[in-house]
Design an enzyme around this catalytic site. Sequence first.
Site, mmCIF file in Angstrom:
data_model
loop_
_atom_site.group_PDB
_atom_site.id
_atom_site.type_symbol
_atom_site.label_atom_id
_atom_site.label_comp_id
_atom_site.label_asym_id
_atom_site.label_seq_id
_atom_site.Cartn_x
_atom_site.Cartn_y
_atom_site.Cartn_z
ATOM 1 N N ASN A 15 7.006 6.309 2.310
ATOM 2 C CA ASN A 15 6.471 7.382 1.463
ATOM 3 C C ASN A 15 7.397 7.648 0.278
ATOM 4 O O ASN A 15 6.931 7.870 -0.837
ATOM 5 C CB ASN A 15 6.234 8.650 2.299
ATOM 6 C CG ASN A 15 4.922 8.600 3.053
ATOM 7 O OD1 ASN A 15 3.845 8.679 2.452
ATOM 8 N ND2 ASN A 15 4.986 8.434 4.362
ATOM 9 N N HIS A 73 2.221 14.652 7.278
ATOM 10 C CA HIS A 73 2.056 14.378 8.714
ATOM 11 C C HIS A 73 0.834 13.472 8.898
ATOM 12 O O HIS A 73 -0.214 13.722 8.302
ATOM 13 C CB HIS A 73 1.863 15.693 9.472
ATOM 14 C CG HIS A 73 1.780 15.497 10.958
ATOM 15 N ND1 HIS A 73 2.899 15.379 11.759
ATOM 16 C CD2 HIS A 73 0.710 15.345 11.786
ATOM 17 C CE1 HIS A 73 2.520 15.189 13.012
ATOM 18 N NE2 HIS A 73 1.204 15.161 13.059
HETATM 19 C C1 GRF Z 1 4.912 8.981 8.061
HETATM 20 O O1 GRF Z 1 3.866 8.594 8.897
HETATM 21 C C2 GRF Z 1 4.888 10.462 7.809
HETATM 22 O O2 GRF Z 1 3.602 10.998 7.774
HETATM 23 C C3 GRF Z 1 5.619 10.999 9.010
HETATM 24 O O3 GRF Z 1 6.652 10.080 9.242
HETATM 25 C C4 GRF Z 1 6.256 8.800 8.740
HETATM 26 C C5 GRF Z 1 7.337 8.378 7.786
HETATM 27 O O4 GRF Z 1 7.127 7.075 7.300
HETATM 28 N N1 GRF Z 1 6.098 12.356 8.805
HETATM 29 P P1 GRF Z 1 8.007 6.548 6.095
HETATM 30 O O5 GRF Z 1 9.468 6.749 6.499
HETATM 31 O O6 GRF Z 1 7.653 7.331 4.880
HETATM 32 O O7 GRF Z 1 7.673 5.100 5.976
#
Ligand code: GRF
Length: 206
Positions: A13, A109
């Site tokens: 993300n 989330h």
């Molecule tokens: C994502 O699925 C987010 O929604 C959750 O943790 C995960 C993090 O993934 N809170 P990344 O580290 O961004 O790849």
Amino acid sequence: MRLGILVSGRGSNLEAVLDAIAAGRLPSIEAALVIANRAGIRALEVAARRGVPWRVLTLDDFPDVDARDGAIGGALTDAGCDLALLAGYDRLLRAPYFASFAGRTINIHPSLLPRHGGTGMVGLAVHAAVLAAGEVETGVTIHDVTPALDEGAALLQRRVPVLPGDSAAALAARVLEVEHQALVEVLAELSGSMTAGSPAPIRARQ
Ligand code: GRF
């Protein structure tokens, strides 16, 4: 808008946000600081590769969690951050954090909260719970962060179908794609409203 990003792991993300900034899709946002609660994670490699300042604030460096979380709020303030994004940050933030950064933190989330949130609902466990519950759809929630886990008001929810034969990993991958898009969309709206001088929050919508 100066953005602080809190991370604990993979950083996809974070990468999606930095990609969008680099592509000119978030023209009012500067990634000011990445903060991790542990060293050696991919998210820190992402930050370093993109030249974004980063810090690691592990519990080892503080007497207790309250002190560490207060330091996170202080680091964001010192970096001039207007908004903090929890992008895969895997710890509940405690009161001293909110002393300096209340009302200015959002989380992403991978489910339609309030379904499949709360204690233990991280990573593949979220998607396994969705499958175990026999849901026909799941999704993404981006919400305000409060001291209560996964309970702040939703800024945006996006639905994602559960398909026959889905594994938790397959579902996670489908949801993650939508996470990346939804996050950029929310940040564009938040930074747009700040630029216009109107701090009104985005309304919850489906
Ligand atoms: C994502 O699925 C987010 O929604 C959750 O943790 C995960 C993090 O993934 N809170 P990344 O580290 O961004 O790849």
